[in-house]
Design a protein around this motif. Structure first.
Motif, PDB file in Angstrom:
ATOM      1  N   LYS A  50      42.521  38.362  41.672  1.00 40.81           N
ATOM      2  CA  LYS A  50      42.411  37.168  42.518  1.00 40.81           C
ATOM      3  C   LYS A  50      42.152  35.920  41.669  1.00 40.81           C
ATOM      4  O   LYS A  50      42.716  34.860  41.941  1.00 40.81           O
ATOM      5  CB  LYS A  50      41.300  37.336  43.567  1.00 40.81           C
ATOM      6  N   ALA A  51      41.308  36.038  40.655  1.00 36.59           N
ATOM      7  CA  ALA A  51      41.052  34.900  39.768  1.00 36.59           C
ATOM      8  C   ALA A  51      42.331  34.514  39.030  1.00 36.59           C
ATOM      9  O   ALA A  51      42.631  33.326  38.882  1.00 36.59           O
ATOM     10  CB  ALA A  51      39.946  35.246  38.766  1.00 36.59           C
ATOM     11  N   PHE A  52      43.102  35.491  38.598  1.00 40.38           N
ATOM     12  CA  PHE A  52      44.367  35.222  37.914  1.00 40.38           C
ATOM     13  C   PHE A  52      45.328  34.490  38.847  1.00 40.38           C
ATOM     14  O   PHE A  52      46.043  33.585  38.431  1.00 40.38           O
ATOM     15  CB  PHE A  52      44.987  36.526  37.418  1.00 40.38           C
ATOM     16  N   GLY A  53      45.320  34.869  40.113  1.00 44.56           N
ATOM     17  CA  GLY A  53      46.149  34.185  41.106  1.00 44.56           C
ATOM     18  C   GLY A  53      45.765  32.724  41.273  1.00 44.56           C
ATOM     19  O   GLY A  53      46.600  31.887  41.606  1.00 44.56           O
ATOM     20  N   ARG A  54      44.493  32.421  41.024  1.00 42.19           N
ATOM     21  CA  ARG A  54      44.021  31.025  41.072  1.00 42.19           C
ATOM     22  C   ARG A  54      44.128  30.351  39.704  1.00 42.19           C
ATOM     23  O   ARG A  54      43.585  29.273  39.509  1.00 42.19           O
ATOM     24  CB  ARG A  54      42.567  30.981  41.545  1.00 42.19           C
ATOM     25  N   ARG A  55      44.796  31.040  38.760  1.00 46.34           N
ATOM     26  CA  ARG A  55      45.008  30.535  37.401  1.00 46.34           C
ATOM     27  C   ARG A  55      43.691  30.360  36.647  1.00 46.34           C
ATOM     28  O   ARG A  55      43.486  29.394  35.929  1.00 46.34           O
ATOM     29  CB  ARG A  55      45.815  29.241  37.418  1.00 46.34           C
ATOM     30  N   LYS A  56      42.784  31.315  36.824  1.00 44.06           N
ATOM     31  CA  LYS A  56      41.495  31.312  36.140  1.00 44.06           C
ATOM     32  C   LYS A  56      41.225  32.707  35.597  1.00 44.06           C
ATOM     33  O   LYS A  56      41.942  33.648  35.897  1.00 44.06           O
ATOM     34  CB  LYS A  56      40.376  30.918  37.097  1.00 44.06           C
ATOM     35  N   ASN A  57      40.180  32.812  34.798  1.00 45.43           N
ATOM     36  CA  ASN A  57      39.705  34.102  34.317  1.00 45.43           C
ATOM     37  C   ASN A  57      38.421  34.452  35.027  1.00 45.43           C
ATOM     38  O   ASN A  57      37.608  33.573  35.318  1.00 45.43           O
ATOM     39  CB  ASN A  57      39.446  34.054  32.808  1.00 45.43           C
ATOM     40  N   SER A  58      38.213  35.721  35.298  1.00 44.35           N
ATOM     41  CA  SER A  58      36.955  36.181  35.871  1.00 44.35           C
ATOM     42  C   SER A  58      36.189  36.918  34.780  1.00 44.35           C
ATOM     43  O   SER A  58      36.422  38.101  34.534  1.00 44.35           O
ATOM     44  CB  SER A  58      37.196  37.100  37.067  1.00 44.35           C
ATOM     45  N   TYR A  59      35.298  36.192  34.116  1.00 47.40           N
ATOM     46  CA  TYR A  59      34.508  36.824  33.063  1.00 47.40           C
ATOM     47  C   TYR A  59      33.490  37.795  33.653  1.00 47.40           C
ATOM     48  O   TYR A  59      33.132  38.769  33.002  1.00 47.40           O
ATOM     49  CB  TYR A  59      33.849  35.758  32.188  1.00 47.40           C
ATOM     50  N   LEU A  60      33.056  37.562  34.891  1.00 52.08           N
ATOM     51  CA  LEU A  60      32.171  38.517  35.553  1.00 52.08           C
ATOM     52  C   LEU A  60      32.874  39.859  35.692  1.00 52.08           C
ATOM     53  O   LEU A  60      32.297  40.907  35.391  1.00 52.08           O
ATOM     54  CB  LEU A  60      31.749  37.987  36.933  1.00 52.08           C
ATOM     55  N   ALA A  61      34.125  39.851  36.120  1.00 45.05           N
ATOM     56  CA  ALA A  61      34.887  41.089  36.253  1.00 45.05           C
ATOM     57  C   ALA A  61      35.036  41.777  34.905  1.00 45.05           C
ATOM     58  O   ALA A  61      34.872  43.000  34.805  1.00 45.05           O
ATOM     59  CB  ALA A  61      36.261  40.808  36.870  1.00 45.05           C
ATOM     60  N   LEU A  62      35.320  41.018  33.852  1.00 42.80           N
ATOM     61  CA  LEU A  62      35.465  41.607  32.518  1.00 42.80           C
ATOM     62  C   LEU A  62      34.167  42.250  32.043  1.00 42.80           C
ATOM     63  O   LEU A  62      34.190  43.331  31.444  1.00 42.80           O
ATOM     64  CB  LEU A  62      35.914  40.553  31.513  1.00 42.80           C
ATOM     65  N   VAL A  63      33.044  41.615  32.323  1.00 48.15           N
ATOM     66  CA  VAL A  63      31.753  42.186  31.927  1.00 48.15           C
ATOM     67  C   VAL A  63      31.476  43.468  32.710  1.00 48.15           C
ATOM     68  O   VAL A  63      31.050  44.479  32.134  1.00 48.15           O
ATOM     69  CB  VAL A  63      30.618  41.148  32.110  1.00 48.15           C
ATOM     70  N   ILE A  64      31.725  43.459  34.014  1.00 43.90           N
ATOM     71  CA  ILE A  64      31.527  44.656  34.837  1.00 43.90           C
ATOM     72  C   ILE A  64      32.411  45.796  34.325  1.00 43.90           C
ATOM     73  O   ILE A  64      31.954  46.935  34.180  1.00 43.90           O
ATOM     74  CB  ILE A  64      31.811  44.358  36.322  1.00 43.90           C
ATOM     75  N   GLU A  65      33.672  45.497  34.055  1.00 39.51           N
ATOM     76  CA  GLU A  65      34.603  46.515  33.563  1.00 39.51           C
ATOM     77  C   GLU A  65      34.133  47.082  32.231  1.00 39.51           C
ATOM     78  O   GLU A  65      34.158  48.306  32.020  1.00 39.51           O
ATOM     79  CB  GLU A  65      35.998  45.895  33.399  1.00 39.51           C
ATOM     80  N   THR A  66      33.687  46.214  31.334  1.00 41.24           N
ATOM     81  CA  THR A  66      33.233  46.658  30.017  1.00 41.24           C
ATOM     82  C   THR A  66      31.998  47.544  30.123  1.00 41.24           C
ATOM     83  O   THR A  66      31.919  48.591  29.471  1.00 41.24           O
ATOM     84  CB  THR A  66      32.935  45.439  29.114  1.00 41.24           C
TER      85      THR A  66
END
Length: 119
Positions: A50-66
């Motif tokens: 969804k963040a990519f669809g808004r042309r942004k990065n979701s660093y929260l998602a990346l941290v959760i995934e990591t």
């Protein structure tokens, strides 16, 4: 490649694996660990998409995934050392280690590449 391209399938594999472990062996740990972690990863992948669809990065998602992938690497790696069983411990530990490396790479390279807006 974007993180959500791998995270959503990875999360679904964990959900299915947790369900199979519960059905075959009655393992509540498989149900909680696999389904719980898998659903958290699917949610994080969805947030990133969804963040990519808004042309942004979701660093929260990346941290959760990591964090999820690193925790699974550690936990399933320990389980493999204790039991020496390839399935599921070594397989999940290996996949999770690869995913942890991928997520660390994405964080180090500033997340998903957002293409320039076409005019």
């Amino acid at each position: 490649m974007h993180d959500f391209c791998f995270t959503i399938p990875y999360g679904l594999i964990l959900v299915v694996g947790g369900l199979v472990g519960y059905v075959k062996r009655g393992s509540v740990a498989s149900l909680g660990g696999g389904v719980g972690t898998g659903l958290v990863l699917v949610l994080a992948g969805y947030l990133s998409l969804k963040a990519f669809g808004r042309r942004k990065n979701s660093y929260l998602a990346l941290v959760i995934e990591t964090v999820c992938a690193a925790a699974l690497t550690f936990i399933m790696g320990q389980r493999y050392v204790q039991t020496s069983k390839i399935m599921p411990a070594a397989i999940i530990a290996g996949i999770s280690a690869l995913m942890t490396g991928f997520y660390v790479y994405k964080i180090a390279t500033s997340g998903n590449h957002i293409p320039a807006k076409a005019e």
